[in-house]
Design a protein around this motif. Structure first.
Motif, PDB file in Angstrom:
ATOM      1  N   ALA A  39      13.691  -6.880   4.819  1.00 38.76           N
ATOM      2  CA  ALA A  39      14.801  -5.958   5.105  1.00 38.76           C
ATOM      3  C   ALA A  39      14.826  -4.759   4.161  1.00 38.76           C
ATOM      4  O   ALA A  39      15.563  -3.803   4.398  1.00 38.76           O
ATOM      5  CB  ALA A  39      16.125  -6.703   5.023  1.00 38.76           C
ATOM      6  N   VAL A  40      14.006  -4.792   3.103  1.00 37.62           N
ATOM      7  CA  VAL A  40      13.993  -3.708   2.116  1.00 37.62           C
ATOM      8  C   VAL A  40      13.132  -2.553   2.624  1.00 37.62           C
ATOM      9  O   VAL A  40      11.966  -2.743   2.987  1.00 37.62           O
ATOM     10  CB  VAL A  40      13.461  -4.205   0.760  1.00 37.62           C
ATOM     11  N   ASP A  41      13.707  -1.361   2.651  1.00 39.63           N
ATOM     12  CA  ASP A  41      12.971  -0.174   3.090  1.00 39.63           C
ATOM     13  C   ASP A  41      11.850   0.148   2.110  1.00 39.63           C
ATOM     14  O   ASP A  41      12.013   0.044   0.887  1.00 39.63           O
ATOM     15  CB  ASP A  41      13.904   1.027   3.200  1.00 39.63           C
ATOM     16  N   ASP A  42      10.715   0.558   2.661  1.00 36.29           N
ATOM     17  CA  ASP A  42       9.560   0.920   1.836  1.00 36.29           C
ATOM     18  C   ASP A  42       9.876   2.183   1.030  1.00 36.29           C
ATOM     19  O   ASP A  42      10.327   3.194   1.574  1.00 36.29           O
ATOM     20  CB  ASP A  42       8.351   1.162   2.749  1.00 36.29           C
ATOM     21  N   ASN A  43       9.642   2.094  -0.281  1.00 40.24           N
ATOM     22  CA  ASN A  43       9.906   3.233  -1.160  1.00 40.24           C
ATOM     23  C   ASN A  43       8.864   3.245  -2.287  1.00 40.24           C
ATOM     24  O   ASN A  43       9.017   2.562  -3.294  1.00 40.24           O
ATOM     25  CB  ASN A  43      11.315   3.147  -1.742  1.00 40.24           C
ATOM     26  N   ASP A  67      13.973  -2.813  -5.994  1.00 41.71           N
ATOM     27  CA  ASP A  67      12.902  -2.353  -6.882  1.00 41.71           C
ATOM     28  C   ASP A  67      11.783  -3.384  -6.957  1.00 41.71           C
ATOM     29  O   ASP A  67      10.599  -3.043  -6.904  1.00 41.71           O
ATOM     30  CB  ASP A  67      13.442  -2.075  -8.285  1.00 41.71           C
ATOM     31  N   TYR A  68      12.160  -4.656  -7.073  1.00 37.32           N
ATOM     32  CA  TYR A  68      11.128  -5.694  -7.163  1.00 37.32           C
ATOM     33  C   TYR A  68      10.273  -5.739  -5.902  1.00 37.32           C
ATOM     34  O   TYR A  68       9.040  -5.794  -5.975  1.00 37.32           O
ATOM     35  CB  TYR A  68      11.746  -7.076  -7.418  1.00 37.32           C
ATOM     36  N   GLU A  94       6.538   5.315  -9.674  1.00 41.22           N
ATOM     37  CA  GLU A  94       6.716   6.353 -10.701  1.00 41.22           C
ATOM     38  C   GLU A  94       7.971   6.086 -11.527  1.00 41.22           C
ATOM     39  O   GLU A  94       8.011   6.358 -12.739  1.00 41.22           O
ATOM     40  CB  GLU A  94       6.806   7.724 -10.031  1.00 41.22           C
ATOM     41  N   LYS A  95       9.009   5.548 -10.891  1.00 41.93           N
ATOM     42  CA  LYS A  95      10.273   5.250 -11.577  1.00 41.93           C
ATOM     43  C   LYS A  95      10.051   4.367 -12.798  1.00 41.93           C
ATOM     44  O   LYS A  95      10.727   4.522 -13.821  1.00 41.93           O
ATOM     45  CB  LYS A  95      11.237   4.572 -10.588  1.00 41.93           C
ATOM     46  N   PHE A  96       9.100   3.448 -12.703  1.00 43.91           N
ATOM     47  CA  PHE A  96       8.839   2.528 -13.806  1.00 43.91           C
ATOM     48  C   PHE A  96       7.622   2.934 -14.639  1.00 43.91           C
ATOM     49  O   PHE A  96       7.076   2.128 -15.391  1.00 43.91           O
ATOM     50  CB  PHE A  96       8.697   1.097 -13.272  1.00 43.91           C
ATOM     51  N   GLY A  97       7.223   4.185 -14.490  1.00 50.53           N
ATOM     52  CA  GLY A  97       6.145   4.715 -15.318  1.00 50.53           C
ATOM     53  C   GLY A  97       4.795   4.114 -15.026  1.00 50.53           C
ATOM     54  O   GLY A  97       3.923   4.070 -15.901  1.00 50.53           O
ATOM     55  N   LEU A  98       4.597   3.677 -13.796  1.00 44.05           N
ATOM     56  CA  LEU A  98       3.326   3.075 -13.402  1.00 44.05           C
ATOM     57  C   LEU A  98       2.489   4.066 -12.608  1.00 44.05           C
ATOM     58  O   LEU A  98       2.997   5.076 -12.117  1.00 44.05           O
ATOM     59  CB  LEU A  98       3.578   1.823 -12.549  1.00 44.05           C
ATOM     60  N   LEU A 121       6.303  -5.025  -5.757  1.00 38.19           N
ATOM     61  CA  LEU A 121       5.394  -6.051  -5.244  1.00 38.19           C
ATOM     62  C   LEU A 121       4.586  -5.513  -4.072  1.00 38.19           C
ATOM     63  O   LEU A 121       3.351  -5.679  -4.005  1.00 38.19           O
ATOM     64  CB  LEU A 121       6.188  -7.285  -4.811  1.00 38.19           C
ATOM     65  N   ARG A 122       5.246  -4.868  -3.156  1.00 37.42           N
ATOM     66  CA  ARG A 122       4.624  -4.343  -1.932  1.00 37.42           C
ATOM     67  C   ARG A 122       3.447  -3.423  -2.237  1.00 37.42           C
ATOM     68  O   ARG A 122       2.425  -3.454  -1.548  1.00 37.42           O
ATOM     69  CB  ARG A 122       5.691  -3.609  -1.128  1.00 37.42           C
ATOM     70  N   HIS A 123       3.563  -2.608  -3.279  1.00 41.11           N
ATOM     71  CA  HIS A 123       2.528  -1.617  -3.573  1.00 41.11           C
ATOM     72  C   HIS A 123       1.574  -2.032  -4.683  1.00 41.11           C
ATOM     73  O   HIS A 123       0.693  -1.258  -5.064  1.00 41.11           O
ATOM     74  CB  HIS A 123       3.193  -0.278  -3.914  1.00 41.11           C
TER      75      HIS A 123
END
Length: 371
Positions: free
Chosen positions: A183-187, A266-267, A192-196, A271-273
């Protein structure tokens, strides 16, 4: 209208209850009382009760469960005892028709035990699974106190029947965590938000309660494998099971980026990417296959659990972990797809329909083993 009672202790159970609560809220035949406790009330764990409020769910009450900072098996038991005591008062105030409990988490074990003693029917999610460590004992104990079983797959259903549960009270519904993650939209901005930067791996390594004295060495080995692999990684700090403090200390003294906690959105997107999930989290067994993410499952914490084919099992050995990380990179590059045996994203719908139709009369309260 049936009133359903639920309790949540941490993100791990809330993420599974969330899609069920959404459906209950919109159903004219159901109501709910939700009690919030445990890590949700701890500032150092993100004070995640705020996320529950932000999701719009009404909170019936709260109580503190973890009253001491000691890292030990005894502290775990005292927290569990506190939950058993406090939840009885909440049940007396709520007067629910049915308790929906889940998994192998202490507050849910407490309400399952209390419900059975207080003659309130209990439906338990995800019983019958082999999980290793103290989690398995808790899970099976909950099944013996529960009256209905919402299992994640046929393997778990068959095991519950072998444990002497009434076959007609065992339902193969899938795992609601799959509903939640799908149900979580792909984002992809979360990277980048977590400096990765791509590619990267996630690491979640919880303590194994039967191997507390080895926790320090176990995380040391995993961190060494990450260093030798020269991978970009983000560590999500472990839960507060006995043995956690030595793991946290090692992580914070390492050069690997870490976060204390993550929102569900966020998790899921991290995980998805990702190129893979390393460690011993049940998320690697239950959820990663839904995004075709390979998993390096380290050690015994998930021993014996039904596995999708994306899971690579290794011991606490640097060479084994490094080799598995290389396999993950190849799997990801090949865009391999996997089937998830834990659900299709429709578990919550099945559970809510059952909540409306289950027999909750006095005749189901007194359980008896079937053989």
């Amino acid at each position: 209208m049936r009133k359903i009672f639920l309790i949540t202790e941490r993100r791990a159970d809330y993420s599974r209850f969330q899609p069920i609560l959404n459906l209950i809220e919109s159903d004219p035949h159901l109501d709910y009382d939700l009690v919030v406790t445990g890590l949700h009330l701890k500032q150092e764990n993100g004070y995640t009760i705020d996320e529950i409020k932000a999701d719009g769910f009404k909170i019936f009450s709260t109580f503190e469960m973890f009253l001491e900072s000691e890292d030990s098996g005894g502290a775990m038991v005292r927290a569990y005892a506190k939950a058993v005591k406090m939840v009885t008062y909440e049940l007396e105030k709520s007067k629910p028709d049915l308790i929906l409990s889940g998994f192998d988490i202490a507050a849910n074990a407490a309400v399952t035990l209390a419900g059975a003693h207080m003659n309130i029917p209990v439906a338990h999610i995800q019983g019958g699974e082999v999980t290793g460590t103290i989690d398995e004992s808790i899970r099976h104990a909950m099944s013996k106190f529960a009256h209905y079983h919402f299992a994640a797959n046929k393997d778990a259903c068959d095991r519950l029947v072998k444990m002497g549960e009434i076959p007609e009270h065992v339902f193969n519904v899938g795992c609601p965590s799959i509903d939640a993650i799908l149900a979580v939209d792909d984002n992809q901005d979360v990277v980048e938000k977590f400096g990765l930067s791509m590619p990267y791996f996630l690491l979640i390594q919880h303590p194994v309660t039967s191997e507390i004295n080895k926790s320090n060495k176990q995380i040391e080995i995993t961190l060494e494998a990450i260093e030798q692999s020269s991978i970009n990684a983000l560590i999500i700090l472990p839960n507060n099971d006995a043995g956690y403090s030595s793991i946290v200390k090692k992580i914070k003294n390492s050069n690997v980026k870490s976060v204390e906690t993550l929102s569900i959105d966020d998790y899921v997107n991290l995980l998805r990417h990702s190129s893979g999930l390393i460690g011993n989290s049940s998320s690697g067994i239950h959820e990663a296959a839904s995004f075709n993410v390979p998993v390096v499952n380290v050690g015994t914490r998930q021993q014996g659990r039904l596995r999708p084919k994306n899971v690579i099992d290794v011991g606490h050995d640097v060479k084994e972990i490094v080799s598995a990380i290389r396999q993950c990179e190849k799997i990801k590059k090949a865009e391999t797809t996997f089937e998830n045996p834990y659900g299709d994203g429709k578990s919550s719908t099945r559970i809510v329909e059952l909540l409306k139709s289950l027999d909750i009369g006095d005749n189901i309260i007194q359980k008896r083993i079937t053989y």
